[in-house]
Scaffold this motif. Structure first.
Motif, mmCIF file in Angstrom:
data_model
loop_
_atom_site.group_PDB
_atom_site.id
_atom_site.type_symbol
_atom_site.label_atom_id
_atom_site.label_comp_id
_atom_site.label_asym_id
_atom_site.label_seq_id
_atom_site.Cartn_x
_atom_site.Cartn_y
_atom_site.Cartn_z
ATOM 1 N N ALA A 1 12.408 -38.209 51.470
ATOM 2 C CA ALA A 1 12.564 -38.526 50.046
ATOM 3 C C ALA A 1 13.948 -38.136 49.536
ATOM 4 C CB ALA A 1 11.483 -37.814 49.233
ATOM 5 N N ALA A 2 14.495 -37.033 50.011
ATOM 6 C CA ALA A 2 15.822 -36.609 49.565
ATOM 7 C C ALA A 2 16.865 -37.682 49.869
ATOM 8 C CB ALA A 2 16.211 -35.288 50.223
ATOM 9 N N VAL A 3 16.759 -38.310 51.022
ATOM 10 C CA VAL A 3 17.684 -39.378 51.406
ATOM 11 C C VAL A 3 17.371 -40.657 50.633
ATOM 12 C CG1 VAL A 3 18.396 -40.860 53.324
ATOM 13 C CG2 VAL A 3 18.100 -38.390 53.688
ATOM 14 N N GLY A 4 16.098 -40.905 50.347
ATOM 15 C CA GLY A 4 15.675 -42.133 49.682
ATOM 16 C C GLY A 4 16.041 -42.228 48.213
ATOM 17 N N ASP A 5 16.673 -41.226 47.657
ATOM 18 C CA ASP A 5 17.161 -41.275 46.278
ATOM 19 C C ASP A 5 18.220 -42.380 46.194
ATOM 20 O OD1 ASP A 5 19.051 -40.687 44.060
ATOM 21 O OD2 ASP A 5 17.810 -38.904 43.775
ATOM 22 N N PRO A 6 18.096 -43.319 45.251
ATOM 23 C CA PRO A 6 19.063 -44.416 45.158
ATOM 24 C C PRO A 6 20.513 -43.945 45.065
ATOM 25 C CG PRO A 6 17.201 -44.850 43.731
ATOM 26 C CD PRO A 6 17.027 -43.448 44.254
ATOM 27 N N ARG A 7 20.749 -42.809 44.421
ATOM 28 C CA ARG A 7 22.111 -42.292 44.322
ATOM 29 C C ARG A 7 22.632 -41.859 45.691
ATOM 30 N NH1 ARG A 7 20.827 -37.746 40.066
ATOM 31 N NH2 ARG A 7 19.200 -37.566 41.628
ATOM 32 N N THR A 8 21.758 -41.295 46.509
ATOM 33 C CA THR A 8 22.157 -40.865 47.845
ATOM 34 C C THR A 8 22.444 -42.079 48.716
ATOM 35 O OG1 THR A 8 20.847 -38.858 47.634
ATOM 36 C CG2 THR A 8 21.446 -39.515 49.863
ATOM 37 N N LEU A 9 21.532 -43.050 48.709
ATOM 38 C CA LEU A 9 21.739 -44.274 49.494
ATOM 39 C C LEU A 9 23.015 -44.994 49.053
ATOM 40 C CD1 LEU A 9 18.052 -45.521 49.534
ATOM 41 C CD2 LEU A 9 19.309 -44.502 51.446
ATOM 42 N N THR B 1 4.197 -42.323 49.576
ATOM 43 C CA THR B 1 4.439 -43.760 49.602
ATOM 44 C C THR B 1 5.711 -43.995 50.413
ATOM 45 O OG1 THR B 1 5.660 -43.686 47.522
ATOM 46 C CG2 THR B 1 3.289 -44.168 47.394
ATOM 47 N N THR B 2 6.001 -45.234 50.697
ATOM 48 C CA THR B 2 7.149 -45.525 51.550
ATOM 49 C C THR B 2 8.209 -46.316 50.798
ATOM 50 O OG1 THR B 2 6.089 -47.529 52.395
ATOM 51 C CG2 THR B 2 5.751 -45.490 53.653
ATOM 52 N N TRP B 3 9.389 -46.302 51.365
ATOM 53 C CA TRP B 3 10.488 -47.101 50.839
ATOM 54 C C TRP B 3 11.209 -47.747 52.018
ATOM 55 C CZ3 TRP B 3 15.095 -45.369 52.758
ATOM 56 C CH2 TRP B 3 15.195 -44.019 53.093
ATOM 57 N N LEU B 4 11.939 -48.819 51.725
ATOM 58 C CA LEU B 4 12.633 -49.585 52.746
ATOM 59 C C LEU B 4 13.874 -50.212 52.134
ATOM 60 C CD1 LEU B 4 12.700 -51.100 55.565
ATOM 61 C CD2 LEU B 4 11.343 -52.882 54.427
ATOM 62 N N VAL B 5 14.978 -50.135 52.845
ATOM 63 C CA VAL B 5 16.173 -50.874 52.437
ATOM 64 C C VAL B 5 16.103 -52.226 53.132
ATOM 65 C CG1 VAL B 5 18.685 -50.962 52.418
ATOM 66 C CG2 VAL B 5 17.515 -48.758 52.147
ATOM 67 N N GLU B 6 16.024 -53.276 52.315
ATOM 68 C CA GLU B 6 15.878 -54.629 52.833
ATOM 69 C C GLU B 6 16.649 -55.586 51.935
ATOM 70 O OE1 GLU B 6 12.145 -56.773 54.748
ATOM 71 O OE2 GLU B 6 11.887 -56.419 52.612
ATOM 72 N N ASP B 7 17.359 -56.513 52.548
ATOM 73 C CA ASP B 7 18.156 -57.476 51.793
ATOM 74 C C ASP B 7 19.065 -56.766 50.791
ATOM 75 O OD1 ASP B 7 16.958 -59.628 53.139
ATOM 76 O OD2 ASP B 7 15.283 -59.632 51.718
ATOM 77 N N ASP B 8 19.670 -55.678 51.241
ATOM 78 C CA ASP B 8 20.637 -54.913 50.445
ATOM 79 C C ASP B 8 20.045 -54.341 49.162
ATOM 80 O OD1 ASP B 8 22.338 -55.796 52.450
ATOM 81 O OD2 ASP B 8 23.148 -57.426 51.228
ATOM 82 N N SER B 9 18.731 -54.069 49.164
ATOM 83 C CA SER B 9 18.110 -53.438 47.996
ATOM 84 C C SER B 9 17.034 -52.457 48.465
ATOM 85 C CB SER B 9 17.511 -54.488 47.052
ATOM 86 O OG SER B 9 16.442 -55.162 47.674
ATOM 87 N N LEU B 10 16.702 -51.532 47.587
ATOM 88 C CA LEU B 10 15.681 -50.527 47.889
ATOM 89 C C LEU B 10 14.330 -51.056 47.447
ATOM 90 C CD1 LEU B 10 15.025 -47.683 48.907
ATOM 91 C CD2 LEU B 10 15.551 -46.841 46.600
ATOM 92 N N GLN B 11 13.433 -51.224 48.411
ATOM 93 C CA GLN B 11 12.085 -51.736 48.160
ATOM 94 C C GLN B 11 11.086 -50.579 48.230
ATOM 95 O OE1 GLN B 11 11.790 -55.150 47.672
ATOM 96 N NE2 GLN B 11 13.997 -55.247 47.968
ATOM 97 N N HIS B 12 10.036 -50.669 47.440
ATOM 98 C CA HIS B 12 8.975 -49.658 47.457
ATOM 99 C C HIS B 12 7.639 -50.333 47.705
ATOM 100 C CE1 HIS B 12 11.353 -46.216 46.173
ATOM 101 N NE2 HIS B 12 12.034 -47.085 45.452
ATOM 102 N N PRO B 13 7.266 -50.515 48.989
ATOM 103 C CA PRO B 13 5.936 -51.064 49.273
ATOM 104 C C PRO B 13 4.867 -50.210 48.598
ATOM 105 C CG PRO B 13 7.255 -50.957 51.261
ATOM 106 C CD PRO B 13 8.017 -50.218 50.190
ATOM 107 N N THR B 14 3.725 -50.806 48.316
ATOM 108 C CA THR B 14 2.724 -50.128 47.490
ATOM 109 C C THR B 14 1.702 -49.294 48.247
ATOM 110 O OG1 THR B 14 1.367 -52.111 47.528
ATOM 111 C CG2 THR B 14 2.877 -51.831 45.652
#
Length: 174
Positions: free
Chosen positions: A128-136, A155-168
């Motif tokens: 989660a610390a890395v998944g902060d949009p400011r960090t990415l 919950t999970t997150w993914l960088v896809e198509d140059d954006s941060l996605q949050h699957p549900t």
């Protein structure tokens, strides 16, 4: 942010997302690794107490799940170069790399990995610390497609198509 023009950050982060992973976060990371059919992982962490504890928690959970942790590489928050650390981290060639740590060190390490090694974000999970949009943003989403991770809530997150996605889905399923 455009593709990398240098492995070094132009400016350090002005915040600190140095967190110890939660149980839900660690569980989600192990699930993500299993979903990717990983058997071996290599851990990378900053040198702060929170980052080291997170690496220990992930390694312990991975061992309990029957996986093999090839080792842990730590990196500094500041330094002249991250090349030695990046080279050792990438050389392990695990099924997946797992990364954690405060923003500045993680960003410098990741930029060096991208610049100088065969490391790939799509073979990497992060906390989660890395998944902060400011960090990415310190590395640039355009450079991190495929990087996935877990939030503190599991919950999970993914960088896809140059954006941060949050699957549900959560640790308990969809």
């Amino acid at each position: 942010m455009d593709p990398l023009t240098s492995p070094l950050l132009k400016r350090p982060a002005r915040y600190d997302a140095d967190l110890t992973a939660t149980d839900a976060e660690v569980t989600a990371l192990v699930r993500l690794a299993r979903d990717r059919r990983a058997h071996t992982i290599m851990l990378g962490s900053g040198r702060t107490p929170h980052a080291r504890e997170t690496a220990r928690l992930v390694e312990s959970a991975w061992d309990r799940a029957g996986g093999v942790a090839l080792g842990t590489i730590t990196w500094p928050e500041t330094g002249a170069s991250w090349l030695r650390h990046a080279s050792r981290f990438a050389a392990a060639d695990p099924d997946l790399w797992v990364m954690t740590g405060p923003a500045n060190g993680w960003a410098q390490m990741t930029r060096r990995l991208l610049w100088s090694t065969p490391w790939r974000p799509e073979r990497t999970l992060a906390t989660a610390a890395v998944g902060d949009p400011r960090t990415l943003g310190l590395v640039g989403l355009i450079n991190l497609n495929g990087l996935a991770g877990a939030t503190a809530h599991g919950t999970t997150w993914l960088v896809e198509d140059d954006s941060l996605q949050h699957p549900t889905h959560t640790q308990d399923g969809p």
